[in-house]
Design a protein around this motif. Structure first.
Motif, PDB file in Angstrom:
ATOM      1  N   VAL A   7      -4.976   2.562   8.511  1.00 19.24           N
ATOM      2  CA  VAL A   7      -5.105   1.423   7.684  1.00 19.24           C
ATOM      3  C   VAL A   7      -4.584   0.007   8.432  1.00 19.24           C
ATOM      4  CG1 VAL A   7      -4.117  -0.004   5.599  1.00 19.24           C
ATOM      5  CG2 VAL A   7      -4.788   2.522   5.351  1.00 19.24           C
ATOM      6  N   CYS A   8      -3.477   0.451   9.154  1.00 19.56           N
ATOM      7  CA  CYS A   8      -2.906  -0.964  10.013  1.00 19.56           C
ATOM      8  C   CYS A   8      -3.941  -1.139  11.153  1.00 19.56           C
ATOM      9  CB  CYS A   8      -1.419  -0.138  10.468  1.00 19.56           C
ATOM     10  SG  CYS A   8      -0.504  -1.440  11.570  1.00 19.56           S
ATOM     11  N   ARG A   9      -4.389  -0.279  11.935  1.00 22.95           N
ATOM     12  CA  ARG A   9      -5.391  -0.482  12.867  1.00 22.95           C
ATOM     13  C   ARG A   9      -6.513  -0.927  12.066  1.00 22.95           C
ATOM     14  NH1 ARG A   9      -6.082   5.091  13.849  1.00 22.95           N
ATOM     15  NH2 ARG A   9      -4.191   5.270  15.518  1.00 22.95           N
ATOM     16  N   ARG A  10      -6.990  -0.897  11.049  1.00 22.71           N
ATOM     17  CA  ARG A  10      -8.051  -1.498  10.538  1.00 22.71           C
ATOM     18  C   ARG A  10      -8.003  -2.945  10.053  1.00 22.71           C
ATOM     19  NH1 ARG A  10     -12.313   2.625   7.746  1.00 22.71           N
ATOM     20  NH2 ARG A  10     -11.850   4.712   9.343  1.00 22.71           N
ATOM     21  N   GLU A  16       0.164  -7.613  -4.649  1.00 29.01           N
ATOM     22  CA  GLU A  16      -1.130  -6.815  -5.105  1.00 29.01           C
ATOM     23  C   GLU A  16      -0.531  -5.225  -4.726  1.00 29.01           C
ATOM     24  OE1 GLU A  16      -5.176  -7.346  -4.631  1.00 29.01           O
ATOM     25  OE2 GLU A  16      -4.845  -9.242  -3.391  1.00 29.01           O
ATOM     26  N   LEU A  17      -1.014  -4.713  -5.440  1.00 32.36           N
ATOM     27  CA  LEU A  17      -0.817  -3.168  -4.992  1.00 32.36           C
ATOM     28  C   LEU A  17      -2.007  -2.384  -4.903  1.00 32.36           C
ATOM     29  CD1 LEU A  17       1.651  -2.173  -8.238  1.00 32.36           C
ATOM     30  CD2 LEU A  17       2.099  -2.470  -5.688  1.00 32.36           C
ATOM     31  N   ALA A  18      -1.903  -1.374  -3.785  1.00 35.68           N
ATOM     32  CA  ALA A  18      -3.023  -0.490  -3.708  1.00 35.68           C
ATOM     33  C   ALA A  18      -2.316   1.019  -3.439  1.00 35.68           C
ATOM     34  CB  ALA A  18      -3.899  -0.747  -2.280  1.00 35.68           C
ATOM     35  N   HIS A  19      -3.126   1.905  -3.940  1.00 33.45           N
ATOM     36  CA  HIS A  19      -2.562   3.333  -3.837  1.00 33.45           C
ATOM     37  C   HIS A  19      -3.069   4.439  -2.936  1.00 33.45           C
ATOM     38  CE1 HIS A  19       0.196   1.809  -7.160  1.00 33.45           C
ATOM     39  NE2 HIS A  19      -0.889   1.388  -7.602  1.00 33.45           N
ATOM     40  N   ASP A  20      -3.962   3.924  -2.121  1.00 34.31           N
ATOM     41  CA  ASP A  20      -4.602   4.805  -1.290  1.00 34.31           C
ATOM     42  C   ASP A  20      -5.136   3.901   0.120  1.00 34.31           C
ATOM     43  OD1 ASP A  20      -7.542   4.184  -1.669  1.00 34.31           O
ATOM     44  OD2 ASP A  20      -7.014   5.329  -3.487  1.00 34.31           O
ATOM     45  N   GLY A  21      -5.502   4.578   1.111  1.00 35.73           N
ATOM     46  CA  GLY A  21      -5.858   4.011   2.438  1.00 35.73           C
ATOM     47  C   GLY A  21      -6.812   3.034   2.380  1.00 35.73           C
ATOM     48  N   PRO A  22      -8.244   3.712   1.750  1.00 40.57           N
ATOM     49  CA  PRO A  22      -9.379   2.855   1.700  1.00 40.57           C
ATOM     50  C   PRO A  22      -9.127   1.565   0.690  1.00 40.57           C
ATOM     51  CG  PRO A  22      -9.845   5.099   1.472  1.00 40.57           C
ATOM     52  CD  PRO A  22      -8.389   5.252   1.677  1.00 40.57           C
ATOM     53  N   GLY A  59      -6.402   0.094   0.354  1.00 38.02           N
ATOM     54  CA  GLY A  59      -5.406  -0.868   1.002  1.00 38.02           C
ATOM     55  C   GLY A  59      -6.061  -1.752   1.785  1.00 38.02           C
ATOM     56  N   VAL A  60      -7.034  -1.103   2.810  1.00 38.59           N
ATOM     57  CA  VAL A  60      -7.982  -1.788   3.731  1.00 38.59           C
ATOM     58  C   VAL A  60      -8.731  -2.695   2.966  1.00 38.59           C
ATOM     59  CG1 VAL A  60      -9.925  -1.733   5.396  1.00 38.59           C
ATOM     60  CG2 VAL A  60      -8.034  -0.017   5.224  1.00 38.59           C
ATOM     61  N   ALA A  61      -9.486  -2.343   1.840  1.00 43.95           N
ATOM     62  CA  ALA A  61     -10.457  -3.271   0.972  1.00 43.95           C
ATOM     63  C   ALA A  61      -9.351  -4.389   0.499  1.00 43.95           C
ATOM     64  CB  ALA A  61     -10.789  -2.414  -0.302  1.00 43.95           C
ATOM     65  N   VAL A 121       0.843  -1.189   0.088  1.00 48.47           N
ATOM     66  CA  VAL A 121       0.177  -0.057   0.133  1.00 48.47           C
ATOM     67  C   VAL A 121       0.884   1.221   0.133  1.00 48.47           C
ATOM     68  CG1 VAL A 121      -1.942   1.026   1.197  1.00 48.47           C
ATOM     69  CG2 VAL A 121      -1.652  -1.369   1.417  1.00 48.47           C
ATOM     70  N   GLU A 122       1.136   1.874  -1.022  1.00 47.63           N
ATOM     71  CA  GLU A 122       2.007   3.014  -1.351  1.00 47.63           C
ATOM     72  C   GLU A 122       1.615   3.796  -2.449  1.00 47.63           C
ATOM     73  OE1 GLU A 122       3.986   5.434  -1.154  1.00 47.63           O
ATOM     74  OE2 GLU A 122       5.798   4.097  -0.541  1.00 47.63           O
ATOM     75  N   ASP A 123       1.194   5.288  -2.247  1.00 48.16           N
ATOM     76  CA  ASP A 123       0.990   6.036  -3.202  1.00 48.16           C
ATOM     77  C   ASP A 123       2.066   6.404  -4.171  1.00 48.16           C
ATOM     78  OD1 ASP A 123       1.828   7.368  -0.968  1.00 48.16           O
ATOM     79  OD2 ASP A 123       1.075   9.157  -1.676  1.00 48.16           O
ATOM     80  N   GLU A 124       3.175   6.442  -3.842  1.00 46.38           N
ATOM     81  CA  GLU A 124       4.230   6.780  -4.707  1.00 46.38           C
ATOM     82  C   GLU A 124       4.596   5.631  -5.601  1.00 46.38           C
ATOM     83  OE1 GLU A 124       7.914   8.853  -2.799  1.00 46.38           O
ATOM     84  OE2 GLU A 124       6.256   8.479  -0.904  1.00 46.38           O
ATOM     85  N   ARG A 125       4.109   5.682  -6.885  1.00 43.77           N
ATOM     86  CA  ARG A 125       4.114   4.817  -7.947  1.00 43.77           C
ATOM     87  C   ARG A 125       5.595   4.188  -8.116  1.00 43.77           C
ATOM     88  NH1 ARG A 125      -1.483   3.848  -9.813  1.00 43.77           N
ATOM     89  NH2 ARG A 125      -2.595   5.593  -8.750  1.00 43.77           N
ATOM     90  N   THR A 126       6.389   4.871  -8.378  1.00 45.53           N
ATOM     91  CA  THR A 126       7.855   4.323  -8.605  1.00 45.53           C
ATOM     92  C   THR A 126       8.285   3.452  -7.493  1.00 45.53           C
ATOM     93  OG1 THR A 126       8.684   6.643  -7.949  1.00 45.53           O
ATOM     94  CG2 THR A 126       8.882   6.178 -10.072  1.00 45.53           C
ATOM     95  N   ILE A 127       8.124   3.821  -6.232  1.00 44.98           N
ATOM     96  CA  ILE A 127       8.349   2.903  -5.243  1.00 44.98           C
ATOM     97  C   ILE A 127       7.471   1.544  -5.035  1.00 44.98           C
ATOM     98  CG2 ILE A 127       8.652   2.769  -2.566  1.00 44.98           C
ATOM     99  CD1 ILE A 127       9.115   5.862  -2.480  1.00 44.98           C
TER     100      ILE A 127
END
Ligand code: CA
Length: 224
Positions: free
Chosen positions: A64-67, A30-36, A38-40, A8-14
């Motif tokens: 995100v971690c908490r959820r 799997e990749l996710a680029h924002d908090g919601p 990431g949780v999903a 879960v990281e919004d900086e695409r290059t990283i």
């Protein structure tokens, strides 16, 4: 069986370079680029490990971690933009198991991912081998259900807190050095300070008198 890692990281290059490295090492990524998202993705994909950036659009990595942890304990490697003590402590408190400060080497990240998974495997094996309850004074640990009880309270512990406590409780009154705890509980040679923040969390959740600081050496669980 192929292990699943969620990034879960919004900086695409990283995100892309971490994903490429982990795929090359045999992980399903799997990749996710924002908090919601990431949780999903964590809910839908049941990852074996999550690499989680703190600064994210939507809600941040801590939320995100908490959820994620509230639903199912999963090892989390947190990425922080700077060596911010608060981010770090809050991150560890909400259930991150390890962290890396940007910029980090992809090789180091891969090594940490392997170490966290090894640790999770070892914990599962240890539980299977010793399913008995551990009782020390008024502290009761149930390794199978991963529950801890003390003085009528049953606080929620993060996976790493649970393992640290179990490690100490299996040999009450024995003094463990920080280095020993870091290498045996975390599975890597990390900064001994990592142990301190988790001990602090355990004391907050289970009582200040449970774990004794042995100055200049480390920690011991008090047998009462
Ligand atoms: Ca970010």
């Amino acid at each position: 069986m192929q292990r699943k890692v969620l990034i879960v990281e919004d900086e695409r290059t990283i995100a892309e370079s971490v994903a490429a490295r982990l795929r090359a090492e045999g992980f399903a990524v799997e990749l996710a680029h924002d908090g919601p998202a990431g949780v999903a993705a964590a809910e839908a994909g049941d990852p074996d490990l999550v690499v989680l950036d703190i600064m994210l659009p939507g809600y941040d990595g801590l939320e995100v971690c908490r959820r994620i942890q509230a639903r199912r304990p999963v090892p989390v490697l947190m990425l922080t933009a700077r060596a911010d003590e608060n981010d770090l402590l809050v991150g560890l408190a909400v259930g991150a198991d390890d962290y890396l400060t940007k910029p980090f080497s992809i090789r180091e990240l891969a090594a940490r991912v392997h170490a966290l998974l090894r640790r999770a495997d070892r914990a599962a094996t240890a539980e299977a081998a010793t399913p008995e309850r551990i009782v020390v004074g008024d502290l009761e640990i149930d390794p199978v259900r991963r529950r801890v009880r003390r003085a009528g309270t049953e606080p929620h512990l993060t996976p790493i807190e649970f393992e640290l406590l179990t490690k100490l409780a299996r040999r009450p009154d024995a003094v463990f050095s920080r280095e020993e705890l870091v290498s045996q509980v975390w599975g890597w040679e990390g900064p001994p300070r990592t142990v301190d923040s988790h001990v602090k969390a355990l004391r907050r959740k289970l009582g200040a008198d449970l774990i004794r600081t042995v100055h200049g050496v480390g920690y011991a669980l008090e047998a009462k």
